[in-house]
Design a protein around this motif. Structure first.
Motif, mmCIF file in Angstrom:
data_model
loop_
_atom_site.group_PDB
_atom_site.id
_atom_site.type_symbol
_atom_site.label_atom_id
_atom_site.label_comp_id
_atom_site.label_asym_id
_atom_site.label_seq_id
_atom_site.Cartn_x
_atom_site.Cartn_y
_atom_site.Cartn_z
ATOM 1 N N ALA A 56 40.144 75.557 -63.064
ATOM 2 C CA ALA A 56 38.751 75.360 -63.487
ATOM 3 C C ALA A 56 37.867 76.293 -62.653
ATOM 4 C CB ALA A 56 38.345 73.911 -63.284
ATOM 5 N N ARG A 57 36.852 76.855 -63.285
ATOM 6 C CA ARG A 57 35.924 77.693 -62.532
ATOM 7 C C ARG A 57 34.526 77.566 -63.111
ATOM 8 N NH1 ARG A 57 36.806 84.087 -63.891
ATOM 9 N NH2 ARG A 57 36.520 83.888 -66.123
ATOM 10 N N HIS A 58 33.568 77.869 -62.270
ATOM 11 C CA HIS A 58 32.170 77.847 -62.680
ATOM 12 C C HIS A 58 31.433 78.958 -61.936
ATOM 13 C CE1 HIS A 58 32.115 75.512 -58.957
ATOM 14 N NE2 HIS A 58 30.854 75.880 -58.837
ATOM 15 N N ALA A 95 35.656 76.921 -71.595
ATOM 16 C CA ALA A 95 35.612 78.343 -71.935
ATOM 17 C C ALA A 95 35.586 79.256 -70.707
ATOM 18 C CB ALA A 95 34.394 78.634 -72.815
ATOM 19 N N THR A 96 35.207 78.749 -69.565
ATOM 20 C CA THR A 96 35.119 79.570 -68.348
ATOM 21 C C THR A 96 36.384 79.502 -67.500
ATOM 22 O OG1 THR A 96 34.074 77.701 -67.223
ATOM 23 C CG2 THR A 96 32.617 79.352 -68.206
ATOM 24 N N GLU A 111 42.315 84.559 -69.022
ATOM 25 C CA GLU A 111 40.995 83.958 -69.213
ATOM 26 C C GLU A 111 40.958 83.264 -70.564
ATOM 27 O OE1 GLU A 111 37.658 86.601 -68.732
ATOM 28 O OE2 GLU A 111 38.798 87.866 -67.363
ATOM 29 N N VAL A 112 40.260 82.141 -70.625
ATOM 30 C CA VAL A 112 40.028 81.504 -71.919
ATOM 31 C C VAL A 112 39.034 82.373 -72.669
ATOM 32 C CG1 VAL A 112 39.135 79.451 -73.078
ATOM 33 C CG2 VAL A 112 40.525 79.201 -71.013
ATOM 34 N N ASP A 113 39.337 82.685 -73.920
ATOM 35 C CA ASP A 113 38.507 83.571 -74.742
ATOM 36 C C ASP A 113 37.812 82.726 -75.812
ATOM 37 O OD1 ASP A 113 37.347 85.770 -75.881
ATOM 38 O OD2 ASP A 113 39.159 86.464 -76.886
ATOM 39 N N GLY A 114 36.566 82.363 -75.561
ATOM 40 C CA GLY A 114 35.844 81.496 -76.489
ATOM 41 C C GLY A 114 35.987 80.035 -76.094
ATOM 42 N N LYS A 115 35.516 79.188 -76.959
ATOM 43 C CA LYS A 115 35.511 77.751 -76.682
ATOM 44 C C LYS A 115 36.842 77.124 -77.108
ATOM 45 C CE LYS A 115 32.832 73.601 -77.589
ATOM 46 N NZ LYS A 115 31.703 73.027 -78.306
ATOM 47 N N PRO A 116 37.526 76.430 -76.180
ATOM 48 C CA PRO A 116 38.754 75.724 -76.563
ATOM 49 C C PRO A 116 38.437 74.603 -77.538
ATOM 50 C CG PRO A 116 38.531 75.857 -74.179
ATOM 51 C CD PRO A 116 37.229 76.293 -74.772
ATOM 52 N N GLY A 117 39.418 74.242 -78.325
ATOM 53 C CA GLY A 117 39.221 73.176 -79.293
ATOM 54 C C GLY A 117 40.215 72.049 -79.093
#
Length: 113
Positions: free
Chosen positions: A16-18, A74-75, A86-92
């Motif tokens: 997790a990152r912010h 997404a981050t 990296e996550v690319d876009g919003k996970p569903g």
């Protein structure tokens, strides 16, 4: 119950990152400690090569499947098989009439070069 499929055989690390301040007070991505997540799958999608006079880059995309309760954002980052994506876009959250099939789905990307 999720993860009984032989296709969901990978354990990945969810990082997790912010965006916040680093130890010097600069604005930067702040990463939490990696958390192992079992019953996942990372599968290749496509890649594109960008050739310029300054440098060459390859962007690879991967399809990610994981447990429905992992809280992927997404981050965030996913580390699998020694590579960090990296996550690319919003996970569903792919819902199903049976809890066995409900899962987190996301596209991951990796930049090299």
């Amino acid at each position: 119950m999720f993860g009984q499929s032989p296709l969901l055989d990978q354990t990945v690390e969810h990082i997790a990152r912010h965006y916040g301040e680093d130890e010097r007070g600069n604005e930067a991505w702040v990463e939490a400690a990696p958390v192992p997540v079992a019953n996942c799958s990372v599968q290749p999608l496509d890649s594109a090569e960008y050739l310029t006079s300054a440098s060459d880059h390859i962007v690879s995309r991967w399809q990610f499947f994981g447990p429905p309760d992992m809280g992927l954002k997404a981050t965030d980052l996913i580390r699998a098989d020694g590579e960090t994506y990296e996550v690319d876009g919003k996970p569903g959250l792919a819902r199903s009439v049976t809890p066995f099939l409900t899962h987190t789905s996301a596209v991951l990307k990796e930049f090299t070069g």
